[in-house]
Design an enzyme around this catalytic site. Structure first.
Site, PDB file in Angstrom:
ATOM      1  N   ASN A 189       0.846  -1.194   0.000  1.00 53.74           N
ATOM      2  CA  ASN A 189       0.000   0.000   0.000  1.00 53.74           C
ATOM      3  C   ASN A 189       0.884   1.248   0.000  1.00 53.74           C
ATOM      4  O   ASN A 189       1.924   1.278   0.668  1.00 53.74           O
ATOM      5  CB  ASN A 189      -0.859  -0.029   1.282  1.00 53.74           C
ATOM      6  CG  ASN A 189      -1.960   0.999   1.315  1.00 53.74           C
ATOM      7  OD1 ASN A 189      -2.734   1.129   0.368  1.00 53.74           O
ATOM      8  ND2 ASN A 189      -2.053   1.741   2.413  1.00 53.74           N
ATOM      9  N   GLU A 254      -7.481   4.728   0.676  1.00 55.38           N
ATOM     10  CA  GLU A 254      -7.553   5.831   1.650  1.00 55.38           C
ATOM     11  C   GLU A 254      -7.995   7.138   0.996  1.00 55.38           C
ATOM     12  O   GLU A 254      -7.522   8.220   1.368  1.00 55.38           O
ATOM     13  CB  GLU A 254      -6.188   6.030   2.335  1.00 55.38           C
ATOM     14  CG  GLU A 254      -5.602   4.761   2.921  1.00 55.38           C
ATOM     15  CD  GLU A 254      -4.300   4.962   3.694  1.00 55.38           C
ATOM     16  OE1 GLU A 254      -3.936   6.113   3.979  1.00 55.38           O
ATOM     17  OE2 GLU A 254      -3.655   3.945   4.009  1.00 55.38           O
TER      18      GLU A 254
HETATM   19  C1  XIL Z   1      -3.315   8.595   9.793  1.00 56.79           C
HETATM   20  C2  XIL Z   1      -4.508   8.680  10.716  1.00 56.79           C
HETATM   21  O1  XIL Z   1      -5.634   9.062   9.958  1.00 56.79           O
HETATM   22  C3  XIL Z   1      -4.266   9.653  11.835  1.00 56.79           C
HETATM   23  O2  XIL Z   1      -5.315   9.609  12.782  1.00 56.79           O
HETATM   24  C4  XIL Z   1      -2.934   9.361  12.522  1.00 56.79           C
HETATM   25  O3  XIL Z   1      -2.666  10.362  13.460  1.00 56.79           O
HETATM   26  C5  XIL Z   1      -1.808   9.294  11.503  1.00 56.79           C
HETATM   27  O4  XIL Z   1      -2.133   8.337  10.519  1.00 56.79           O
HETATM   28  N1  XIL Z   1      -1.426   6.979   5.316  1.00 56.79           N
HETATM   29  C6  XIL Z   1      -1.788   5.876   6.049  1.00 56.79           C
HETATM   30  C7  XIL Z   1      -2.636   6.033   7.251  1.00 56.79           C
HETATM   31  O5  XIL Z   1      -1.477   4.736   5.656  1.00 56.79           O
HETATM   32  O6  XIL Z   1      -2.367   5.073   8.236  1.00 56.79           O
HETATM   33  C8  XIL Z   1      -2.540   7.422   7.827  1.00 56.79           C
HETATM   34  O7  XIL Z   1      -3.498   7.538   8.872  1.00 56.79           O
HETATM   35  C9  XIL Z   1      -2.750   8.461   6.755  1.00 56.79           C
HETATM   36  C10 XIL Z   1      -1.705   8.330   5.682  1.00 56.79           C
END
Ligand code: XIL
Length: 331
Positions: A189, A254
């Site tokens: 990912n 995401e």
């Molecule tokens: C982010 C979360 O949304 C936050 O709450 C945390 O503080 C930091 O991480 N890429 C990813 C996710 O793979 O795990 C991240 O999530 C955002 C970017």
């Protein structure tokens, strides 16, 4: 009379609240793809309206932080599965599938892992993968096994894993995850691999080489954290198609589209266009099997905390009303 009117108004309010966001039905009903969202357990537990929209609109959930190493084993040997368990349990009760996130990542990593020497680190990573993937064996549709392994120029990110264990840490992690949960689909990912560029080229080459070696990798996760400050990534369809041509699935894992504040109707419309292009790119390729957004409401989003001056990146506003982006996907 007064009370009757009051009751009537209350019932009406309930009806309005319960009304679907779209006449066509919820997002999850309009596509064969999994439609997911990141979920945060504290809101799931505390906010009935948050829970209701998640349950109504999506058929897959990704724990936003609850399965990260720093959450589950902040202190060596002391596990806290409470958040992860609660989300897996919610998914079972509501018939949703779970995307596990994430086993091997340099960020949100407990401090104690950083200080280990190579042999010990390899043992500890193996133990972590077996412990976590094993705990949820049979309950996770797909795992983000390795997250964010590349730099923008396509070289390996110099994480503690890369520096101490070398290139093979990725293949090892996939083999261990497969042993721990043989039915889960295993993904690499990353962000900024939406379009055709050096980083997506490197991801492509890695997947090709892992497949050639018989390493159990089943998918590429494209994070799709986008912003109106930048143009839409070029060649997203082609990129998804080339990953799929390697014989793996692709997931949008995401998605969100940040807006530079102030939010205006024009920007909300542009945001809708970005979401639509991601949705369409996924739907153009059969093996793009999932469209997941990083949260669904502007009430709770990682964006303002991490990108000062940007906000409102989700499909629903802070009051859980569908935004133009939602309506564009599901008119
Ligand atoms: C982010 C979360 O949304 C936050 O709450 C945390 O503080 C930091 O991480 N890429 C990813 C996710 O793979 O795990 C991240 O999530 C955002 C970017």
């Amino acid at each position: 009379m007064r009370t009757r009117l009051a009751v009537g108004v209350a019932v009406l309010a309930l009806l309005v609240q319960a009304a679907p966001a779209s006449a066509a039905g919820p997002l999850k009903s309009i596509t064969k793809r999994y439609v997911g969202s990141a979920v945060a357990v504290q809101h799931l537990n505390a906010e009935a309206d948050y829970r209701a929209v998640l349950t109504r609109e999506f058929d897959s959930v990704t724990p936003e932080n609850e399965m990260k190493w720093g959450t589950v084993e902040a202190v060596r040997g002391q596990y806290d599965w409470s958040g992860a368990d609660a989300i897996v349990d919610y998914a079972r009760r509501t018939g949703k599938s779970v995307r596990g996130h994430t086993l091997v990542w340099h960020s949100q990593l407990p401090d104690w892992v950083g200080g280990l020497e190579a042999r010990e680190l390899r043992k500890v990573v193996k133990n972590h993968v077996f412990t976590e993937a094993g705990r949820y064996r049979g309950k996770i549709r797909a795992w983000d096994v390795v997250n964010e392994a590349f730099n923008e120029d396509g070289t390996r990110r110099p994480t503690v894993f890369q520096e101490k264990l070398g290139d093979d840490y990725i293949a090892d992690a996939f083999r261990w995850a497969h042993q721990a949960d043989p039915k889960a689909k295993l993904y690499i990912n990353d962000y900024n691999i939406e379009g055709l560029n050096a980083k997506s080229d490197a991801t492509y080459e890695l997947v090709r080489s892992l497949k050639r070696k018989g390493v159990p990798i089943h998918g590429v996760g494209i994070q799709a954290h986008l912003s109106l400050l930048y143009g839409f990534p070029s060649g997203m369809k082609e990129n998804i198609a080339r990953f799929a041509a390697l014989g793996v699935d692709v997931a949008i894992t995401e998605a969100d589209v940040r807006i530079p504040v102030p939010v205006t109707p024009e920007k909300l419309d542009a945001q809708a266009g970005y979401f639509e292009q991601v949705w369409d790119a996924c739907h153009a390729v059969k093996r793009c099997v999932e469209f997941t957004t990083w949260g669904f409401t502007d009430r709770h989003s990682w964006v303002p905390g991490v990108f000062p001056g940007e906000d409102a990146a989700c499909l629903f506003d802070a009051e859980l009303r569908p935004k133009p982006a939602y309506t564009r996907l599901n008119p």
